[in-house]
Motif scaffolding. Structure first.
Motif, short mmCIF file in Angstrom:
data_model
loop_
_atom_site.label_atom_id
_atom_site.label_comp_id
_atom_site.label_asym_id
_atom_site.label_seq_id
_atom_site.Cartn_x
_atom_site.Cartn_y
_atom_site.Cartn_z
N TYR B 32 0.86 -1.19 0.00
CA TYR B 32 0.00 0.00 0.00
C TYR B 32 0.89 1.23 0.00
O TYR B 32 1.82 1.33 0.79
N MET B 34 1.35 5.54 -0.29
CA MET B 34 0.73 6.83 -0.02
C MET B 34 1.68 7.98 -0.32
O MET B 34 2.90 7.82 -0.27
N TYR B 36 1.99 11.98 1.08
CA TYR B 36 1.51 13.01 2.01
C TYR B 36 2.15 14.34 1.64
O TYR B 36 3.29 14.40 1.19
N GLN B 38 3.13 18.04 3.39
CA GLN B 38 3.32 18.64 4.71
C GLN B 38 3.77 20.09 4.55
O GLN B 38 4.86 20.36 4.07
N PRO B 44 1.49 16.00 8.40
CA PRO B 44 1.31 15.52 7.03
C PRO B 44 -0.17 15.32 6.71
O PRO B 44 -0.94 14.84 7.54
N LEU B 46 -2.81 13.55 3.95
CA LEU B 46 -2.87 12.51 2.93
C LEU B 46 -3.31 13.09 1.58
O LEU B 46 -4.34 13.74 1.49
N TYR B 49 -3.57 7.61 -2.12
CA TYR B 49 -3.47 6.28 -1.51
C TYR B 49 -3.78 5.26 -2.60
O TYR B 49 -4.83 5.33 -3.24
N LEU B 88 6.03 13.66 1.19
CA LEU B 88 6.53 12.44 1.79
C LEU B 88 5.87 11.23 1.15
O LEU B 88 4.64 11.17 1.08
N LEU B 92 2.81 1.31 3.48
CA LEU B 92 2.14 0.67 4.59
C LEU B 92 2.38 -0.83 4.54
O LEU B 92 2.29 -1.44 3.48
N ARG B 94 1.97 -4.53 7.16
CA ARG B 94 1.45 -5.06 8.42
C ARG B 94 2.34 -6.21 8.83
O ARG B 94 2.45 -7.21 8.15
N ARG B 100 -1.03 -2.17 11.42
CA ARG B 100 -0.33 -1.67 10.24
C ARG B 100 0.63 -0.55 10.63
O ARG B 100 0.41 0.16 11.61
N GLN B 101 1.72 -0.43 9.91
CA GLN B 101 2.71 0.62 10.16
C GLN B 101 3.10 1.25 8.83
O GLN B 101 3.06 0.62 7.79
N LEU B 102 3.46 2.51 8.93
CA LEU B 102 3.94 3.23 7.76
C LEU B 102 5.44 3.41 7.84
O LEU B 102 5.98 3.74 8.90
N PHE B 104 8.25 5.80 6.08
CA PHE B 104 8.27 7.04 5.30
C PHE B 104 9.60 7.26 4.62
O PHE B 104 10.66 6.86 5.13
N GLY B 105 9.54 7.92 3.45
CA GLY B 105 10.73 8.51 2.89
C GLY B 105 11.10 9.75 3.67
O GLY B 105 10.33 10.22 4.52
#
Lengths: 112, 114
Positions: B32, B34, B36, B38, B44, B46, B49, B88, B92, B94, B100-102, B104-105
């Protein structure tokens, strides 16, 4: 619609003082809740997440702790702040399954 | 090797330009994706997605995913000064038995000049 509130927006604390940052979510029940920290010019680092009341998972060992006393309330705490705790702290919530996370507007913490 | 690598920028373009923002990732289990946006001193927000390879369009924004190359992009058409922000990418996943965790770049700072 769902909203997320974080406070305070900014905070200046001396080294060795305690910390309490609060986050609440409205318009949803049983959310997954998260605390992230963002250092200047860097990505977001996951600190804690919670899938339910009283359930806390820590991703990074440090002098911070988190608690979830109510379904939609998430608190980040420290007994004694370090200079290295300065940063931008973000709370986020996510719904069920693989839905994306939604962030609050953050707390900018400066430890002096 | 970081799990998610993002072109660091900063990037400065004239108003009306097409902007391309890019990330690569290393874990083929990621599913998954995404983007964002900011703004300074804000959380951030969204933007996009998606979970499948190909393009997803929303107004002036197009998210592109190439799972075979582990490459994701965000295109902004007709860029505006209000698009000036840090972007960003986030992926995602799991972990077994956990929420679930994200990941990030590190973000790309974009400035659109009027």
């Amino acid at each position: 619609s769902q909203t997320i509130h974080q406070w305070p927006a900014t905070l200046v604390q001396p080294v060795g003082s305690p910390l309490s940052l609060e986050c609440t979510v409205e318009g949803t029940s049983n959310p997954n809740l998260y605390w992230y920290r963002q250092a200047a010019g860097r990505g977001l680092q996951l600190l804690f997440y919670s899938v339910g009341i009283g359930q806390i998972s820590s991703e990074v060992p440090q002098n911070l702790s988190a608690s979830r006393p109510q379904d939609r309330q998430f608190i980040l705490s420290s007994k004694k702040l370090l200079l290295s705790d300065s940063g931008f702290y973000l709370c986020a919530w996510g719904g069920q399954a693989n839905s994306p996370l939604h962030f609050g507007n953050g707390t900018r913490l400066t430890v002096t | 090797q970081k799990e998610v690598e993002q072109d660091p920028g900063p990037l400065s373009v004239p108003e009306g330009a097409i902007v391309s923002l890019n990330c690569t990732y290393s874990n083929s289990a990621f599913q998954y994706f995404m983007w964002y946006r900011q703004y300074s001193r804000k959380g951030p927000e969204l933007l996009m997605y998606t979970y499948s390879s190909g393009n997803k369009e929303d107004g002036r924004f197009t998210a592109q995913v190439d799972k075979s190359s582990k490459y994701i992009s965000l295109f902004i058409r007709d860029s505006q000064p209000s698009d000036s922000a840090t972007y960003l990418c986030a992926i995602l996943f799991r972990r077994k038995g956990s929420a679930r965790q994200l990941t990030f770049g590190s973000g790309t700072q974009l400035t659109v000049l009027p």
